[in-house]
Scaffold this motif. Structure first.
Motif, PDB file in Angstrom:
ATOM      1  N   SER A  20       0.840  -1.212   0.000  1.00  0.00           N
ATOM      2  CA  SER A  20       0.000   0.000   0.000  1.00  0.00           C
ATOM      3  C   SER A  20       0.868   1.254   0.000  1.00  0.00           C
ATOM      4  O   SER A  20       0.593   2.212  -0.728  1.00  0.00           O
ATOM      5  N   TRP A  24       0.985   4.599  -2.481  1.00  0.00           N
ATOM      6  CA  TRP A  24       0.471   5.851  -1.910  1.00  0.00           C
ATOM      7  C   TRP A  24       1.543   6.944  -1.805  1.00  0.00           C
ATOM      8  O   TRP A  24       1.287   8.121  -2.094  1.00  0.00           O
ATOM      9  N   GLY A 100      -4.399   2.020   2.251  1.00  0.00           N
ATOM     10  CA  GLY A 100      -4.635   0.691   1.684  1.00  0.00           C
ATOM     11  C   GLY A 100      -5.022  -0.288   2.778  1.00  0.00           C
ATOM     12  O   GLY A 100      -5.632   0.102   3.774  1.00  0.00           O
TER      13      GLY A 100
END
Ligand code: ADP
Ligand SMILES: O=P(O)(O)O[C@H]1O[C@H](CO)[C@@H](O[C@H]2O[C@H](CO)[C@@H](O)[C@H](O)[C@H]2O)[C@H](O)[C@H]1O
Length: 458
Positions: A20, A24, A100
């Motif tokens: 994640s 990001w 995430g």
């Protein structure tokens, strides 16, 4: 401060978070390594500020080193401060904060998100700052003599275009969390602290701060009084331009404030005299920055030899025996860094971190004060260039008023060292070209126009 269960370091969590984070991180304004894929992470420290496996939201404080293949040298292996919220599910209000989901381990499937966007978690940070003490590797400190920080102030993230992340508490305090962190004292704590201890009222007092001593000494966040209703010089300058108003009183006041802060810094912290080999090094550093900038932004190439001439001129003066006083400076002074409170309240200077892309050792070195003056003069030019048609005369008048104010308040008149001033203005415009190319490509024509102008000067 209680250490409770929250000092457990969930070292196993990073692999679960990494996929994640990899997606990001590059989208964050404060991420310096844009344009090069994130290859992996290594953990510097992890602290549970709120248990991750409890019934409510958890909060994880991470210092993470980011590995990037083909990274431009200043951003390879950079260390970042992250505040990761962990919940079963994210309430709709926090949807924009989503990072995430954890992919493995006992917490697999939990949602991870930007913790600073969650007022409940942000409040916890203030709670820690209210009382000096340690929590795992984190150390919380307070300014001696500052009034007690009240409990339960509502928190909100500051929605500003910035290089770090800030939280505002009840319009009473603002906490700046440094994102890309470097070992060693951060000038954005060191200088305001020195100024506050010296009684200088031009800088909001750092009332509390936190950082680590090990594994490396990092400054991570600084809490200061929030100046409610204040507006920065950039906003005021654009208003004046929009109304076709001069900005002379304000520019003069800004010059005075700059000189006051410089005098206080020179009194509070070491100063040196630059000459001979020091001047050579100073000019060589400008040349190196220009060379690096031309590699990063090829549009600079045709102008480079003419720009270099202004750095060579400084070196030549040094070789002929000219010396300059050097002291600690702001390092990234522009109109957005000076705030004025409502109803003609005094101006305050913020953000002493220096130019975020420069190495910390360089930012902490004593430098000629005219470097800050050059930064502000570039800012008048920026403001004037946002106006259609370009209002060059407005910037020129601001420039004179600012230098007048600076000299009136006891600073050396910057116009009396034209070679040095021009070299610093050129150096700043070169920095701005790289900054804009990296962060705000639409703005690139603004410093490029200055580059053209500097290159055309005799
Ligand atoms: N003491 C303060 N009072 C009110 N607003 C502030 C204060 N300090 C900073 N700000 C606001 O926060 C913004 C970002 O602060 P700054 O220190 O420049 O952060 P960054 O280094 O991340 O760019 C400023 O432009 C200003 O609008
Ligand atoms: O946000 P920081 O204070 O860390 O500074 C960086 O961003 C600034 C822009 O937000 C940038 O300043 C440049 O743009 C300003 C207008 O937005 C202008 O007033 C400045 O003169 C110009 O340098 C700054 O360079 C950068 O370090």
């Amino acid at each position: 401060m209680s250490e409770a269960a929250s000092t457990r370091t969930p070292l196993g969590l990073l692999p679960s978070l990494a996929p994640s984070l990899r997606r990001w991180l590059p989208g964050q304004r404060w991420f310096a390594g844009k344009g090069c894929a994130v290859a992996g992470f290594s953990l510097v420290s992890a602290t549970e500020l709120l248990p991750l496996d409890g019934p409510g939201p958890g909060l994880l404080h991470l210092l993470v080193r980011v590995r990037q293949r083909e990274a431009p040298s200043p951003s390879s292996g950079d260390c970042y401060q992250l505040l990761i919220g962990v919940r079963e599910t994210l309430p709709p209000a926090l949807a924009p904060a989503l990072i995430g989901h954890l992919t493995e381990g006992p917490l697999a499937g939990r949602t991870v998100y930007e913790g600073t966007r969650d007022p409940r978690l942000a409040t916890l940070l203030l709670e820690r700052l209210r009382t000096p003490g340690s929590l795992g590797p984190l150390r919380f400190d307070r300014f001696d003599g500052a009034p007690a920080i009240p409990a339960d102030l509502p928190a909100r993230p500051l929605d500003a275009e910035q290089s770090n992340s800030s939280l505002v508490y009840g319009d009473a305090y603002i906490l700046k969390l440094f994102r890309r962190i470097h070992p060693g004292p951060n000038p954005d704590l060191e200088l305001p602290l020195a100024l506050a201890r010296a009684g200088c009222e031009r800088v909001p007092v750092p009332v509390a701060w936190y950082g680590t001593a090990t594994p490396e000494p990092f400054t991570l966040g600084v809490l200061q009084p929030f100046l409610p209703g204040s507006r920065d010089g950039w906003v005021l300058a654009l208003e004046a331009l929009a109304d076709d108003r001069p900005f002379l009183g304000e520019a003069r006041a800004l010059g005075r404030v700059t000189a006051e802060v410089h005098t206080a810094l020179a009194d509070a912290l070491p100063t040196v005299k630059l000459g001979g080999p020091h001047t050579e090094r100073l000019a060589a550093a400008m040349v190196r920055r220009l060379e690096a900038a031309t590699r990063a932004v090829p549009a600079l190439v045709p102008y480079a030899p003419r720009l270099r001439a202004s750095f060579d001129a400084v070196e030549a003066l040094g070789a002929r025996g000219r010396t300059w006083a050097a002291q600690r400076v702001h390092g990234d002074l522009h109109l957005g860094q000076i705030l004025r409170g409502p109803e003609d309240a005094p101006w305050s200077v913020i953000d002493f971190e220096g130019e975020p892309a420069r190495p910390l050792t360089e930012r902490c070195r004593p430098q000629p004060a005219v470097r800050d003056v050059a930064g502000m003069l570039r800012s008048f030019d920026y403001a004037a260039r946002t106006h259609r048609p370009w209002n060059a005369a407005w910037a020129e008048r601001c420039r004179e008023a600012y230098c007048d104010g600076y000299a009136e308040a006891g600073g050396d008149d910057p116009r009396s060292e034209p070679e040095l001033l021009r070299a610093y203005e050129t150096d700043k415009a070169v920095y701005e070209v790289v900054y804009e190319a990296r962060h705000r490509p639409d703005w690139l024509p603004v410093p490029m126009a200055a580059i053209e102008r500097f290159a055309a000067l005799d």
